[in-house]
Design an enzyme around this catalytic site. Structure first.
Site, mmCIF file in Angstrom:
data_model
loop_
_atom_site.group_PDB
_atom_site.id
_atom_site.type_symbol
_atom_site.label_atom_id
_atom_site.label_comp_id
_atom_site.label_asym_id
_atom_site.label_seq_id
_atom_site.Cartn_x
_atom_site.Cartn_y
_atom_site.Cartn_z
ATOM 1 N N THR A 159 44.923 43.755 -17.569
ATOM 2 C CA THR A 159 43.793 44.172 -16.740
ATOM 3 C C THR A 159 44.260 45.163 -15.621
ATOM 4 O OG1 THR A 159 42.791 42.244 -17.210
ATOM 5 C CG2 THR A 159 41.647 43.369 -15.393
ATOM 6 N N ILE A 160 45.118 44.520 -14.540
ATOM 7 C CA ILE A 160 45.609 45.196 -13.234
ATOM 8 C C ILE A 160 46.506 46.217 -13.806
ATOM 9 C CG2 ILE A 160 46.547 45.007 -11.309
ATOM 10 C CD1 ILE A 160 43.763 43.636 -11.496
ATOM 11 N N GLY A 172 48.060 36.671 -7.828
ATOM 12 C CA GLY A 172 48.612 35.277 -8.517
ATOM 13 C C GLY A 172 49.912 34.808 -8.149
ATOM 14 N N SER A 201 44.954 39.229 -3.777
ATOM 15 C CA SER A 201 43.880 39.083 -4.827
ATOM 16 C C SER A 201 42.654 39.967 -4.555
ATOM 17 C CB SER A 201 43.498 37.689 -5.192
ATOM 18 O OG SER A 201 42.583 37.218 -4.222
ATOM 19 N N CYS A 202 41.630 40.023 -5.533
ATOM 20 C CA CYS A 202 40.528 40.960 -5.398
ATOM 21 C C CYS A 202 39.779 40.319 -4.366
ATOM 22 C CB CYS A 202 40.006 40.858 -6.992
ATOM 23 S SG CYS A 202 39.836 39.172 -7.671
ATOM 24 N N ARG A 223 33.547 35.292 -10.775
ATOM 25 C CA ARG A 223 33.065 35.392 -12.248
ATOM 26 C C ARG A 223 34.450 34.474 -12.887
ATOM 27 N NH1 ARG A 223 37.955 35.801 -12.733
ATOM 28 N NH2 ARG A 223 39.339 37.209 -13.362
ATOM 29 N N HIS A 228 41.282 31.652 -0.938
ATOM 30 C CA HIS A 228 41.135 32.832 -0.087
ATOM 31 C C HIS A 228 41.051 32.853 1.332
ATOM 32 C CE1 HIS A 228 38.966 32.290 -4.024
ATOM 33 N NE2 HIS A 228 39.573 33.147 -4.292
ATOM 34 N N GLY A 229 40.910 31.718 2.143
ATOM 35 C CA GLY A 229 40.848 31.909 3.494
ATOM 36 C C GLY A 229 42.319 31.929 3.945
ATOM 37 N N HIS A 241 32.810 39.287 -8.892
ATOM 38 C CA HIS A 241 32.371 38.184 -7.949
ATOM 39 C C HIS A 241 31.342 38.497 -7.100
ATOM 40 C CE1 HIS A 241 36.324 36.703 -9.214
ATOM 41 N NE2 HIS A 241 36.921 37.861 -8.756
HETATM 42 N N1 LIG Z 1 42.196 40.313 -13.429
HETATM 43 C C1 LIG Z 1 41.911 40.217 -12.138
HETATM 44 O O1 LIG Z 1 40.723 40.143 -11.888
HETATM 45 C C2 LIG Z 1 42.812 40.312 -11.122
HETATM 46 C C3 LIG Z 1 44.110 39.859 -11.259
HETATM 47 N N2 LIG Z 1 44.920 39.608 -10.229
HETATM 48 C C4 LIG Z 1 46.133 39.504 -10.308
HETATM 49 O O2 LIG Z 1 47.008 40.477 -11.175
HETATM 50 C C5 LIG Z 1 48.162 39.994 -11.853
HETATM 51 C C6 LIG Z 1 48.090 40.167 -13.165
HETATM 52 O O3 LIG Z 1 46.549 39.841 -13.961
HETATM 53 P P1 LIG Z 1 45.852 40.515 -15.124
HETATM 54 O O4 LIG Z 1 46.138 41.957 -15.160
HETATM 55 O O5 LIG Z 1 44.512 39.894 -14.913
HETATM 56 O O6 LIG Z 1 46.648 39.930 -16.222
HETATM 57 P P2 LIG Z 1 46.699 40.133 -17.777
HETATM 58 O O7 LIG Z 1 46.766 38.808 -18.530
HETATM 59 O O8 LIG Z 1 45.305 40.818 -17.918
HETATM 60 O O9 LIG Z 1 47.806 41.193 -17.976
HETATM 61 C C7 LIG Z 1 49.177 40.535 -18.024
HETATM 62 C C8 LIG Z 1 49.963 41.509 -18.640
HETATM 63 O O10 LIG Z 1 51.386 41.003 -18.490
HETATM 64 C C9 LIG Z 1 52.149 41.506 -19.808
HETATM 65 N N3 LIG Z 1 53.065 40.180 -19.744
HETATM 66 C C10 LIG Z 1 53.042 38.810 -20.022
HETATM 67 N N4 LIG Z 1 54.018 38.140 -19.931
HETATM 68 C C11 LIG Z 1 55.156 39.130 -19.454
HETATM 69 C C12 LIG Z 1 56.367 39.343 -19.291
HETATM 70 N N5 LIG Z 1 57.092 37.943 -19.484
HETATM 71 N N6 LIG Z 1 56.941 40.175 -18.997
HETATM 72 C C13 LIG Z 1 56.243 41.491 -18.867
HETATM 73 N N7 LIG Z 1 54.927 41.516 -19.068
HETATM 74 C C14 LIG Z 1 54.362 40.406 -19.336
HETATM 75 C C15 LIG Z 1 51.040 41.093 -20.657
HETATM 76 O O11 LIG Z 1 51.366 41.581 -21.870
HETATM 77 P P3 LIG Z 1 50.997 40.944 -23.401
HETATM 78 O O12 LIG Z 1 49.631 40.961 -23.458
HETATM 79 O O13 LIG Z 1 51.593 41.998 -24.376
HETATM 80 O O14 LIG Z 1 51.671 39.581 -23.189
HETATM 81 C C16 LIG Z 1 49.958 41.768 -20.317
HETATM 82 O O15 LIG Z 1 50.022 43.320 -20.303
HETATM 83 C C17 LIG Z 1 48.066 38.330 -11.799
HETATM 84 O O16 LIG Z 1 48.790 38.056 -10.621
HETATM 85 C C18 LIG Z 1 46.531 38.155 -11.266
HETATM 86 O O17 LIG Z 1 46.113 36.879 -10.352
HETATM 87 C C19 LIG Z 1 44.662 40.391 -8.769
HETATM 88 C C20 LIG Z 1 43.393 40.853 -8.929
HETATM 89 C C21 LIG Z 1 42.326 40.900 -9.920
HETATM 90 O O1 LIG Z 2 42.606 37.566 -8.304
HETATM 91 C C1 LIG Z 2 41.429 37.095 -8.429
HETATM 92 O O2 LIG Z 2 40.687 36.196 -7.907
HETATM 93 P P1 LIG Z 2 40.821 35.457 -6.739
HETATM 94 O O3 LIG Z 2 40.768 36.424 -5.552
HETATM 95 O O4 LIG Z 2 39.913 34.265 -6.729
HETATM 96 O O5 LIG Z 2 42.317 34.783 -6.712
HETATM 97 C C2 LIG Z 2 41.148 37.575 -9.955
HETATM 98 O O6 LIG Z 2 39.858 37.599 -9.998
HETATM 99 C C3 LIG Z 2 41.733 36.630 -11.057
HETATM 100 O O7 LIG Z 2 41.429 35.329 -10.953
HETATM 101 P P2 LIG Z 2 41.589 34.376 -11.972
HETATM 102 O O8 LIG Z 2 42.683 33.685 -11.468
HETATM 103 O O9 LIG Z 2 40.046 33.692 -11.974
HETATM 104 O O10 LIG Z 2 41.733 34.916 -13.221
#
Ligand SMILES: NC(=O)C1=CN([C@@H]2O[C@H](COP(=O)(O)OP(=O)(O)OC[C@H]3O[C@@H](n4cnc5c(N)ncnc54)[C@H](OP(=O)(O)O)[C@@H]3O)[C@@H](O)[C@H]2O)C=CC1
Ligand SMILES: O=C(OP(=O)(O)O)[C@H](O)COP(=O)(O)O
Length: 338
Positions: A13-14, A111, A140-141, A169, A195-196, A221
């Site tokens: 996603t990110i 995360g 985070s977001c 969400r 978050h705080g 959210h």
């Molecule tokens: N989604 C959200 O709303 C938000 C997320 N975040 C943070 O961003 C980070 C990423 O989240 P998000 O994008 O949602 O995660 P996703 O699960 O959507 O994506 C993670 C990616 O990492 C890959 N991956 C998994 N394991 C490994 C590994 N060992 N080495 C290399 N790549 C790997 C996966 O590939 P594959 O599928 O091929 O395994 C996938 O492409 C987290 O820290 C999250 O808390 C921050 C803000 C918002």
């Molecule tokens: O960074 C996020 O949320 P957060 O600000 O509540 O930690 C993203 O929405 C990912 O949250 P998730 O851990 O519920 O997938």
């Protein structure tokens, strides 16, 4: 000047959004992106022209799937100046020794915990402190949203206290294995939610407490924000402050829900319906004796994306002025709140 060479470790996603945002800049380039599975997202990455790297043990699986990997993740790091770790929460921590071994600058996402880099970043709040750093965490977001709103008000009106109720969400739109499907989950039951304390990792002087629930929706959210300030102000003053921020969008025109914000993003042609701005409902802004109330919505999939680009620019010393970096990033990705 040579472009900064960026590896995106984790193309989910990110990561996919960070890769596209980096690609859009003229002072940095994407060396490659990483995936562990050769699935539909890897196939699209291939089609978009990204070199895909993977774990050594998975190289053969990519070959068999007809989308040969360009190499291992370590090889991608060797060719890069900085890695943006976008792997799932907790994996980033495990990757840290690999980054240290290669001697590469690294950005992690929200995360991971603050201690991974001992510095947490939000472009509007502390860009200058990131200049030249080797390690950074983009918060985070939800925390990014709160930092944007609090920093803007704090600069003009001096924030005294913040209390926030977050409605989160449940999962992202593409996640099929998690819930809740039919529940409102206290997440967590005990105050505060993370978050705080997370806001205080960026803005240590802010008195903030947050409480969060999770609800069965995937789009955005929503936060109910209550803020005490030290200076007298009117709702109009607050609207003007928010209205002057490029990464805050004042919402009106009959929009009363996250669904309509996402429809609006689609209508204005945003890629993947991304809403990079924090969306504050203009009509919700209420002021009573130095106490502010408002609702805002956070597009979790995209709000941190421009922040990652700015963090790269600061760490790579491509720009020392935060406001110039923000403007440059916004322009390149097409972020205009007008
Ligand atoms: N989604 C959200 O709303 C938000 C997320 N975040 C943070 O961003 C980070 C990423 O989240 P998000 O994008 O949602 O995660 P996703 O699960 O959507 O994506 C993670 C990616 O990492 C890959 N991956 C998994 N394991 C490994 C590994 N060992 N080495 C290399 N790549 C790997 C996966 O590939 P594959 O599928 O091929 O395994 C996938 O492409 C987290 O820290 C999250 O808390 C921050 C803000 C918002
Ligand atoms: O960074 C996020 O949320 P957060 O600000 O509540 O930690 C993203 O929405 C990912 O949250 P998730 O851990 O519920 O997938």
């Amino acid at each position: 000047m040579a472009k900064a060479k960026i590896a995106v470790n984790g193309y989910g996603t990110i990561g996919k959004r960070v890769a596209d945002a980096v690609k859009a800049q003229d002072d940095m380039e994407v060396v490659g992106v990483s995936k562990t599975k050769p699935n539909y997202e890897a196939s699209v990455a291939h089609r978009l022209g990204y070199d895909i790297y993977t774990l050594a043990e998975n190289v053969e699986a990519f070959e068999k799937a007809g989308m040969p990997a360009a190499g291992t993740i370590e090889e991608m790091l060797e060719k890069s100046d900085l890695v943006v770790d976008c792997t799932p929460g907790g994996i980033g921590e495990k990757n840290k020794p690999m980054y240290e071994k290669v001697g590469i600058k690294a950005i992690w996402q929200g995360g991971e915990s603050h201690t991974i880099s001992d510095f947490s970043f939000n472009a509007e709040s502390n860009y200058e402190q990131a200049v030249g750093r080797d390690l950074t965490r983009v918060v985070s977001c939800n925390t990014t949203a709160l930092c944007r709103a609090i920093s803007a008000i704090d600069r003009e009106l001096e924030v005294n206290k913040v209390r926030v109720s977050l409605t989160r969400r449940a999962v992202d739109p593409n996640e099929i294995k998690k819930g809740p499907v039919d529940a409102i989950v206290l997440n967590p039951v005990k105050l505060p939610s993370h978050h705080g304390p997370d806001v205080r990792s960026v803005l240590p002087h802010i008195n903030i407490t947050t409480a969060a629930t999770k609800v069965p929706t995937t789009l955005m959210h929503v936060h109910t924000v209550n803020m005490d300030v030290n200076k007298d102000c009117t709702a109009e003053d607050v609207k003007n402050i928010f209205g002057s921020q490029s990464r805050i969008r004042l919402i009106g025109d009959g929009i009363t829900s996250t669904a309509e914000i996402i429809e609006y993003a689609r209508d204005i042609g945003r890629p993947r319906h991304d809403m990079w701005e924090l969306c504050i409902w203009s009509e919700s802004i209420t002021v009573t004796e130095k106490e502010l109330y408002f609702f805002h919505a956070v597009h979790q999939e995209s709000i941190v994306v421009p922040e990652n680009v700015d963090a790269i620019r600061a760490m790579m010393e491509l720009e020392s002025d935060g406001s110039k970096s923000i403007e440059k990033t916004n322009k390149a990705i097409g972020l205009s709140n007008k």
